[in-house]
Motif scaffolding. Structure first.
Motif, mmCIF file in Angstrom:
data_model
loop_
_atom_site.group_PDB
_atom_site.id
_atom_site.type_symbol
_atom_site.label_atom_id
_atom_site.label_comp_id
_atom_site.label_asym_id
_atom_site.label_seq_id
_atom_site.Cartn_x
_atom_site.Cartn_y
_atom_site.Cartn_z
ATOM 1 N N ASP A 46 75.438 47.542 19.294
ATOM 2 C CA ASP A 46 75.511 49.002 19.235
ATOM 3 C C ASP A 46 76.797 49.518 19.882
ATOM 4 N N ALA A 47 77.216 48.875 20.960
ATOM 5 C CA ALA A 47 78.483 49.250 21.593
ATOM 6 C C ALA A 47 79.645 49.025 20.628
ATOM 7 N N LEU A 48 79.642 47.910 19.949
ATOM 8 C CA LEU A 48 80.715 47.602 19.005
ATOM 9 C C LEU A 48 80.672 48.540 17.802
ATOM 10 N N ALA A 49 79.472 48.861 17.342
ATOM 11 C CA ALA A 49 79.340 49.784 16.208
ATOM 12 C C ALA A 49 79.881 51.159 16.582
ATOM 13 N N ALA A 50 79.569 51.612 17.798
ATOM 14 C CA ALA A 50 80.060 52.917 18.247
ATOM 15 C C ALA A 50 81.583 52.924 18.320
ATOM 16 N N GLU B 24 73.145 42.838 34.705
ATOM 17 C CA GLU B 24 73.680 41.697 33.949
ATOM 18 C C GLU B 24 73.955 42.075 32.492
ATOM 19 N N LEU B 25 72.999 42.742 31.854
ATOM 20 C CA LEU B 25 73.207 43.152 30.462
ATOM 21 C C LEU B 25 74.331 44.170 30.374
ATOM 22 N N ALA C 159 79.655 45.944 28.659
ATOM 23 C CA ALA C 159 80.940 46.531 29.057
ATOM 24 C C ALA C 159 82.098 45.600 28.732
ATOM 25 N N ASP C 160 81.892 44.315 28.930
ATOM 26 C CA ASP C 160 82.961 43.346 28.657
ATOM 27 C C ASP C 160 83.245 43.207 27.166
ATOM 28 N N SER C 161 82.317 43.650 26.328
ATOM 29 C CA SER C 161 82.504 43.535 24.875
ATOM 30 C C SER C 161 83.263 44.717 24.286
ATOM 31 N N VAL C 162 83.380 45.789 25.050
ATOM 32 C CA VAL C 162 83.964 47.024 24.527
ATOM 33 C C VAL C 162 85.483 46.888 24.419
ATOM 34 N N PRO C 163 86.061 47.243 23.267
ATOM 35 C CA PRO C 163 87.508 47.113 23.096
ATOM 36 C C PRO C 163 88.299 48.135 23.911
ATOM 37 N N ALA C 164 89.594 47.927 23.965
ATOM 38 C CA ALA C 164 90.489 48.814 24.715
ATOM 39 C C ALA C 164 90.397 50.250 24.208
ATOM 40 N N PHE C 165 90.591 51.186 25.124
ATOM 41 C CA PHE C 165 90.647 52.625 24.846
ATOM 42 C C PHE C 165 89.293 53.229 24.490
ATOM 43 N N VAL C 166 88.203 52.496 24.761
ATOM 44 C CA VAL C 166 86.860 53.068 24.698
ATOM 45 C C VAL C 166 86.300 53.021 26.123
ATOM 46 N N SER C 167 86.004 54.181 26.678
ATOM 47 C CA SER C 167 85.549 54.262 28.068
ATOM 48 C C SER C 167 84.081 53.841 28.184
ATOM 49 N N VAL C 168 83.763 53.245 29.336
ATOM 50 C CA VAL C 168 82.383 52.855 29.639
ATOM 51 C C VAL C 168 81.901 53.720 30.800
ATOM 52 N N VAL C 169 80.812 54.447 30.562
ATOM 53 C CA VAL C 169 80.273 55.399 31.537
ATOM 54 C C VAL C 169 78.929 54.888 32.043
ATOM 55 N N GLY C 170 78.751 54.903 33.356
ATOM 56 C CA GLY C 170 77.478 54.508 33.950
ATOM 57 C C GLY C 170 76.681 55.722 34.378
ATOM 58 N N LEU C 171 75.459 55.848 33.875
ATOM 59 C CA LEU C 171 74.606 57.006 34.153
ATOM 60 C C LEU C 171 73.574 56.653 35.221
ATOM 61 N N PHE C 172 73.502 57.492 36.255
ATOM 62 C CA PHE C 172 72.567 57.295 37.362
ATOM 63 C C PHE C 172 71.775 58.577 37.599
ATOM 64 N N VAL C 173 70.560 58.409 38.120
ATOM 65 C CA VAL C 173 69.714 59.556 38.462
ATOM 66 C C VAL C 173 69.207 59.380 39.889
ATOM 67 N N ASN C 174 69.708 60.195 40.804
ATOM 68 C CA ASN C 174 69.301 60.146 42.212
ATOM 69 C C ASN C 174 69.262 58.714 42.750
ATOM 70 N N PRO C 175 70.353 57.978 42.579
ATOM 71 C CA PRO C 175 70.320 56.560 42.957
ATOM 72 C C PRO C 175 70.530 56.346 44.450
ATOM 73 N N ASP C 176 70.144 55.175 44.907
ATOM 74 C CA ASP C 176 70.529 54.731 46.236
ATOM 75 C C ASP C 176 72.017 54.381 46.199
ATOM 76 N N PRO C 177 72.807 54.822 47.162
ATOM 77 C CA PRO C 177 74.238 54.512 47.130
ATOM 78 C C PRO C 177 74.535 53.020 47.040
ATOM 79 N N ALA C 178 73.709 52.206 47.693
ATOM 80 C CA ALA C 178 73.935 50.759 47.642
ATOM 81 C C ALA C 178 73.794 50.233 46.213
ATOM 82 N N TYR C 179 72.886 50.825 45.456
ATOM 83 C CA TYR C 179 72.705 50.389 44.065
ATOM 84 C C TYR C 179 73.928 50.753 43.227
#
Length: 209
Positions: free
Chosen positions: A15-19, A42-43, A48-68
């Motif tokens: 799905d990442a590659l299709a996008a 891990e997933l 993220a490692d499969s995404v080609p150059a010039f496509v940004s990878v965004v991590g979404l968090f909801v009220n996370p622990d800072p350590a996480y």
């Protein structure tokens, strides 16, 4: 102006590659266990490692622990953090990463206040309000509540799909649009034809604006 496009809730490499191949500017990975689109660290690293150059990878968090958050950013190549809960600006700023803040909109004042409260953000994402959910509602909201004056880039989310995104871009003129459920066949599984149709609609309006 080119409207940027983020495909969120990616949980499969294909799905990442299709996008990316369809023309998305960014993909989103959800690090929030209650979400049906949540991914393990891990997933996420594999995707993220499969995404080609010039496509940004965004991590979404909801009220996370800072350590996480630090654990994830140590292991996954994230370009941007997206906070979708009740986090303060100070909380969002502590991870040495650029970030955006999501706001669940009930009235125009919510967006105006967010621009002020999160002035250090790289952008403000506006989404539909649901008292039980932090995003991913599949619902749109009244775009007339979005102010015309925007000191930060505005990212429009909430119930977008290929049927309504052209109108959304034409009416709101957002910096970017963010879609998840609107390009899925089931939660967490994207569909290439829906992604392509969504992106084509955005590009069509960009060309005529």
């Amino acid at each position: 102006m080119k409207t940027r496009i983020k495909i969120c809730g990616i949980s499969r490499v294909e799905d990442a590659l299709a996008a990316a191949e369809a023309g998305a500017d960014a993909i989103g990975l959800v690090f929030y266990d209650p979400s049906p689109r949540a991914v393990s660290t891990e997933l996420a690293r594999i995707i993220a490692d499969s995404v080609p150059a010039f496509v940004s990878v965004v991590g979404l968090f909801v009220n996370p622990d800072p350590a996480y958050v630090r654990q994830v950013t140590d292991q996954v190549s994230l370009d941007l953090l997206q906070f979708h809960g009740d986090e303060s600006a100070a909380f969002c700023s502590q991870f040495d990463r650029r970030w955006i803040k999501a706001v669940r909109v009930q009235r125009e004042e919510d967006v105006v206040a967010a621009f002020d409260r999160y002035a250090e953000a790289a952008g403000i994402l506006v989404d539909a309000y649901d008292p039980q959910l932090y995003g991913g509602t599949g619902k749109s909201f009244d775009w007339r509540m979005i102010p015309k004056q925007r000191p930060l880039p505005l990212i429009l989310a909430g119930g977008l799909n290929s049927d309504n995104v052209a109108r959304a871009v034409a009416e709101v003129h957002p910096w970017a649009v963010d879609v998840s459920g609107g390009v899925e066949v089931r939660k967490g599984e994207k569909d290439l034809s829906r992604i392509t149709a969504f992106i084509n609609e955005v590009h069509r309006v960009d060309k005529t604006d």
